[in-house]
Design an enzyme around this catalytic site. Structure first.
Site, mmCIF file in Angstrom:
data_model
loop_
_atom_site.group_PDB
_atom_site.id
_atom_site.type_symbol
_atom_site.label_atom_id
_atom_site.label_comp_id
_atom_site.label_asym_id
_atom_site.label_seq_id
_atom_site.Cartn_x
_atom_site.Cartn_y
_atom_site.Cartn_z
ATOM 1 N N ASP A 34 0.830 -1.087 -0.065
ATOM 2 C CA ASP A 34 0.097 -0.160 0.096
ATOM 3 C C ASP A 34 1.025 1.405 -0.016
ATOM 4 O O ASP A 34 1.742 1.447 1.114
ATOM 5 C CB ASP A 34 -1.048 0.023 1.318
ATOM 6 C CG ASP A 34 -2.083 1.042 1.195
ATOM 7 O OD1 ASP A 34 -1.999 1.788 0.131
ATOM 8 O OD2 ASP A 34 -2.953 1.080 2.139
ATOM 9 N N ASP A 35 1.074 1.966 -0.942
ATOM 10 C CA ASP A 35 1.374 3.255 -1.059
ATOM 11 C C ASP A 35 3.220 2.971 -1.340
ATOM 12 O O ASP A 35 3.792 3.754 -0.928
ATOM 13 C CB ASP A 35 1.524 4.223 -0.055
ATOM 14 C CG ASP A 35 -0.258 4.656 0.225
ATOM 15 O OD1 ASP A 35 -0.889 4.172 -0.450
ATOM 16 O OD2 ASP A 35 -0.189 5.484 1.128
ATOM 17 N N CYS A 73 -6.061 4.349 -2.957
ATOM 18 C CA CYS A 73 -6.259 3.232 -2.451
ATOM 19 C C CYS A 73 -7.587 2.238 -2.936
ATOM 20 O O CYS A 73 -7.438 1.181 -3.390
ATOM 21 C CB CYS A 73 -6.334 3.245 -0.887
ATOM 22 S SG CYS A 73 -5.003 3.753 -0.300
ATOM 23 N N ARG A 77 -7.881 -0.888 -5.919
ATOM 24 C CA ARG A 77 -8.102 -2.263 -5.686
ATOM 25 C C ARG A 77 -9.554 -2.719 -6.143
ATOM 26 O O ARG A 77 -9.493 -4.043 -6.616
ATOM 27 C CB ARG A 77 -8.412 -2.252 -3.732
ATOM 28 C CG ARG A 77 -7.256 -2.111 -3.097
ATOM 29 C CD ARG A 77 -7.391 -1.436 -1.898
ATOM 30 N NE ARG A 77 -6.093 -0.843 -1.469
ATOM 31 C CZ ARG A 77 -5.062 -1.515 -0.858
ATOM 32 N NH1 ARG A 77 -5.330 -2.702 -0.123
ATOM 33 N NH2 ARG A 77 -3.946 -0.761 -0.737
ATOM 34 N N LYS A 126 -5.496 -5.249 4.089
ATOM 35 C CA LYS A 126 -6.364 -4.004 4.008
ATOM 36 C C LYS A 126 -7.399 -4.288 2.736
ATOM 37 O O LYS A 126 -6.913 -4.392 1.701
ATOM 38 C CB LYS A 126 -5.449 -2.910 3.836
ATOM 39 C CG LYS A 126 -6.030 -1.430 3.216
ATOM 40 C CD LYS A 126 -5.146 -0.508 3.121
ATOM 41 C CE LYS A 126 -5.955 0.678 2.244
ATOM 42 N NZ LYS A 126 -5.268 1.786 2.179
ATOM 43 N N HIS A 128 -10.336 -2.451 2.041
ATOM 44 C CA HIS A 128 -10.623 -1.070 1.563
ATOM 45 C C HIS A 128 -11.888 -1.073 0.417
ATOM 46 O O HIS A 128 -11.603 -0.220 -0.627
ATOM 47 C CB HIS A 128 -9.394 -0.322 1.261
ATOM 48 C CG HIS A 128 -9.694 1.146 1.724
ATOM 49 N ND1 HIS A 128 -8.677 1.989 1.408
ATOM 50 C CD2 HIS A 128 -10.684 1.905 2.038
ATOM 51 C CE1 HIS A 128 -9.147 3.287 1.664
ATOM 52 N NE2 HIS A 128 -10.483 3.232 2.257
ATOM 53 N N SER A 151 -8.001 1.930 5.577
ATOM 54 C CA SER A 151 -6.484 2.423 5.871
ATOM 55 C C SER A 151 -6.322 2.196 7.370
ATOM 56 O O SER A 151 -7.076 2.632 7.886
ATOM 57 C CB SER A 151 -6.257 4.004 5.097
ATOM 58 O OG SER A 151 -6.503 3.714 3.765
ATOM 59 N N HIS A 209 1.561 2.458 3.794
ATOM 60 C CA HIS A 209 0.701 3.413 4.026
ATOM 61 C C HIS A 209 1.123 3.939 5.417
ATOM 62 O O HIS A 209 1.377 3.239 6.402
ATOM 63 C CB HIS A 209 -0.698 2.999 4.002
ATOM 64 C CG HIS A 209 -1.746 3.829 4.025
ATOM 65 N ND1 HIS A 209 -2.250 4.801 5.043
ATOM 66 C CD2 HIS A 209 -2.479 4.336 3.017
ATOM 67 C CE1 HIS A 209 -3.170 5.665 4.728
ATOM 68 N NE2 HIS A 209 -3.225 5.338 3.405
ATOM 69 N N ASP A 261 -0.704 -0.564 -4.647
ATOM 70 C CA ASP A 261 -2.023 0.189 -5.327
ATOM 71 C C ASP A 261 -1.594 1.452 -5.964
ATOM 72 O O ASP A 261 -2.305 1.829 -6.811
ATOM 73 C CB ASP A 261 -2.810 0.234 -4.218
ATOM 74 C CG ASP A 261 -2.400 0.992 -2.829
ATOM 75 O OD1 ASP A 261 -1.447 1.336 -2.937
ATOM 76 O OD2 ASP A 261 -3.448 1.409 -2.092
ATOM 77 N N ASN A 262 -0.707 2.229 -5.260
ATOM 78 C CA ASN A 262 -0.461 3.634 -5.696
ATOM 79 C C ASN A 262 1.103 4.065 -5.288
ATOM 80 O O ASN A 262 1.583 3.308 -4.555
ATOM 81 C CB ASN A 262 -1.495 4.551 -5.488
ATOM 82 C CG ASN A 262 -1.914 4.521 -3.890
ATOM 83 O OD1 ASN A 262 -2.631 3.917 -3.392
ATOM 84 N ND2 ASN A 262 -0.949 5.158 -3.222
ATOM 85 N N LYS A 277 1.446 9.663 -5.009
ATOM 86 C CA LYS A 277 0.245 9.314 -4.640
ATOM 87 C C LYS A 277 -0.769 10.470 -4.940
ATOM 88 O O LYS A 277 -0.602 11.587 -4.499
ATOM 89 C CB LYS A 277 0.332 8.765 -3.201
ATOM 90 C CG LYS A 277 -1.362 8.402 -2.803
ATOM 91 C CD LYS A 277 -1.278 7.913 -1.368
ATOM 92 C CE LYS A 277 -2.698 7.652 -0.793
ATOM 93 N NZ LYS A 277 -2.617 6.842 0.445
HETATM 94 MG MG MG Z 1 -2.645 3.133 -1.129
#
Ligand code: MG
Length: 460
Positions: A34-35, A73, A77, A126, A128, A151, A209, A261-262, A277
């Site tokens: 994540d991130d 996020c 997904r 996660k 989300h 998150s 994240h 994801d990003n 992001k």
């Molecule tokens: Mg993310």
């Protein structure tokens, strides 16, 4: 008449199908950070220590043009799990604990696609895509779920465990320092009890994240602060999962995928790409992507072909011989890339949305920017609010020669701009009404005092 290229692609597909038909269906492990920035792994040039992910890259394939379908996020997904743009599946923005919505139940996830074939399915980490019981993974094709459903900066960071029809609260407020080892422990248990059946393990990690946290074993041990500690612990976790696959004798039967994801938020490296992001510059959406399946995916290869998280579902459908969902897909089967039979696959264009707004499109190495917000993301909004506006003139970048998106070549290449605008119009025509309206409304807005200089796209 088939060209050499199409013949090779077909041969690659047939090979995959034939070899898999002889034994059990392949297992799939999809690990999703994540991130995580494009430049945050050793195998992508980082100084952070990621020996397990680097080894995974050397034993499999590493992609350099792999895009998430969104720079934040939840929508990223939604696209990953459905093979469709988030703007098509009603998840165009980040979901918050006060939201009452989630991924609609008419959307088929990878888990929902594989489960009818006898796959055991688990989601750890996660989610989300809706935290209310009706939106949890166990109502979207997964047998079991463990993790924080959104998150870790959202309140309360509750840890849930769910099976169909049952949701338990494991922790009202998660102990953030031990999340990664606990996710890993859950994964190892799942692998142990699923080794006799085909399985799909989706492991969307909570980190990196923010707020960042690492267990005592990793805290303060990297030479790059808490971010480095967190990445080293994530890398350790991947190593544990790969070791468990090997221990169970499933190395050749298991496709392991790793991505994020990003792009990176306040810390982390976009690897020299522009943006982070929350932006549709490459730094917001281009991600590491590693794929390992000894014997099926060639070792130590780097693929520069353009691919997307949305391609994973149709690729798994091919590999696992699963019927495709009825909903039209935006991803394509990239097994010809993964198997090493092709270096590139031509595609219409990939679109970059921020929320409901189309901002950019990618075709081959060209990237066209047409709209952008009037203020930086995660900053105080200007008077009048944060608004998506058309650019005074479209900007065109050749990412092959200008990966930093620094040199606009639109004036020199009007034919490419026109061709890409036509592709955008063709693709947008197939989107839901609210997305087409958002696009039309963007181009009704003046960028400055006058609309005279604002180019108009041909509207669908
Ligand atoms: Mg993310």
């Amino acid at each position: 008449m088939p060209t050499r290229r199409t013949f090779l692609a077909a041969a690659g597909g047939a090979l995959a199908t034939r070899s898999l038909a002889a034994g059990r269906k392949p297992n799939v492990i999809l690990i999703y950070a994540d991130d995580l920035g494009y430049g945050d792994l050793g195998c992508y040039g980082s100084k952070l220590r990621t020996p397990n992910l680097d080894r995974m890259a050397s034993e499999g394939m590493r992609f350099t043009n792999f895009l998430s379908a969104n720079p934040v996020c939840s929508p990223s997904r939604a696209a990953l799990l459905t093979g469709r743009y988030p703007t098509r599946v009603s998840v165009p923005r980040v979901l918050f604990p006060q939201d009452k919505t989630g991924l609609p139940d008419n959307e088929v996830t990878i888990a929902g696609m594989l489960k009818p074939l006898g796959y055991r399915t688990m989601c750890i980490g996660k989610w989300h895509l809706g935290h209310l019981p009706q939106f949890l993974p166990t109502n979207r094709g997964f047998d079991e779920y463990y993790g924080i459903p959104y998150s870790n900066d959202m309140d309360p960071p509750v840890v849930l465990h769910s099976t169909p029809g049952k949701v338990e609260t494991v922790e009202e407020r998660a102990t953030l320092e031990t999340l990664t080892p606990r996710y890993t422990e859950q994964a190892l248990r799942f692998l142990e009890r699923s080794k006799d059946a085909p399985f799909f393990l989706y492991m969307p990690h909570t980190y990196p994240h923010i707020p960042l946290a690492a267990s005592p074993r990793f805290r303060g041990k990297s030479s790059h602060g808490i971010y480095g500690d967190v990445i080293e612990e994530l890398d350790w976790s991947v190593g544990e999962v790969l070791a468990a696959v090997k221990k169970n004798g499933l190395d050749k039967d298991t496709l392991v995928l790793f991505s994020s994801d990003n792009g990176p938020w306040y810390l982390g490296s976009p690897g020299g790409l522009r943006g982070r992001k929350g932006t549709t510059y490459e730094g917001g959406v281009r991600e590491p992507f590693l794929a390992r399946m000894p014997g099926r995916i060639p070792a130590g290869k780097v693929c520069h072909g353009l691919a997307s998280t949305m391609d994973i579902l149709p690729t798994l459908a091919k590999l696992c011989e699963a019927p495709l969902p009825a909903n039209p897909l935006d991803g394509i089967d990239i097994w010809p890339l993964l198997s090493g039979h092709r270096q590139l696959i031509e595609r219409e264009a990939l679109l970059y949305f921020d929320n409901v707004y189309l901002q950019c499109a990618r075709w081959a190495n060209y990237k066209l920017h047409i709209a952008r917000y009037n203020s930086a993301v995660y900053s105080p909004a200007p008077a009048g609010g944060r608004v998506n506006l058309p650019l005074p003139k479209p900007e065109l970048y050749d990412l092959g020669t200008d990966p930093e998106e620094s040199y606009d070549i639109a004036p020199e290449r009007p034919e490419i701009v026109k061709r890409m605008q036509e592709r955008i119009a063709r693709l947008l025509a197939g989107f839901p009404e609210d997305i087409r309206q958002a696009h039309a409304q963007t181009f009704e807005k003046p960028t400055t005092g006058s609309t005279a200089a604002v180019p108009r796209l041909r509207q669908p």
